[in-house]
Design an enzyme around this catalytic site. Structure first.
Site, short mmCIF file in Angstrom:
data_model
loop_
_atom_site.label_atom_id
_atom_site.label_comp_id
_atom_site.label_asym_id
_atom_site.label_seq_id
_atom_site.Cartn_x
_atom_site.Cartn_y
_atom_site.Cartn_z
CB SER A 22 27.40 11.66 -22.16
OG SER A 22 27.07 10.53 -21.48
CE LYS A 65 28.39 7.86 -24.63
NZ LYS A 65 28.77 8.99 -23.84
#
Length: 117
Positions: A22, A65
C-alpha cells in the site's frame, strides 16, 4: 538525474504479508520528488498499490488510514479509485475537512501530489 545517481530501494521480505504494497504510490512519488528536485504538497497523505504499468490498485484499512491522516493534520488524501466505496462508508465526521482524490492511474496521483493546493 539518473546519469549521476543510482537508487537502491530495499523492501525486505518477511514482513506481514500485504503490509508493504500500500506504500507503492507513496514510494513512487517520493522517488519522483527526489529525481525532479520538486517538493510535494505538505498537507498530503496517500495510499495505494501501484502496478508496473502505473495502475493504482486497491488496499485495505482505509478507515484506519483516514483516521491516522486526520490525527496528523492532513487536509488532502489520495486513495485508489477502487476504494471509493470504503471511503464512502466512513462516518462523515471523519471525512469532514478532507479533500479526497481517487486515482485509477499514477498520473492522477502525480497531478495532485505536485500541485500547490
Amino acid at each position: 538525474f539518473f546519469e549521476e545517481n543510482d537508487i537502491h530501494m530495499h523492501v525486505p521480505e518477511g514482513a506481514t504479508p500485504k503490509d508493504g504494497p500500500s506504500a507503492g504510490v507513496t514510494m513512487t512519488t517520493a522517488m519522483l520528488s527526489l529525481a525532479l528536485g520538486k517538493p510535494i504538497r505538505n498537507d498530503l497523505a496517500m495510499t495505494g498499490e501501484i502496478s508496473l504499468t502505473g495502475k493504482v490498485l486497491p488496499v485495505g484499512g482505509i478507515k484506519e488510514k483516514v483516521m491516522a491522516a486526520r490525527r496528523a493534520g492532513i487536509k488532502c488524501i489520495i486513495l485508489p479509485d477502487q476504494n471509493k466505496r470504503d471511503f464512502d462508508e466512513i462516518p462523515e465526521y471523519l471525512k469532514e475537512g478532507l479533500d479526497a482524490h481517487f486515482a485509477s492511474d499514477y498520473p492522477t496521483v502525480y497531478d495532485v501530489s505536485f500541485s500547490q493546493s
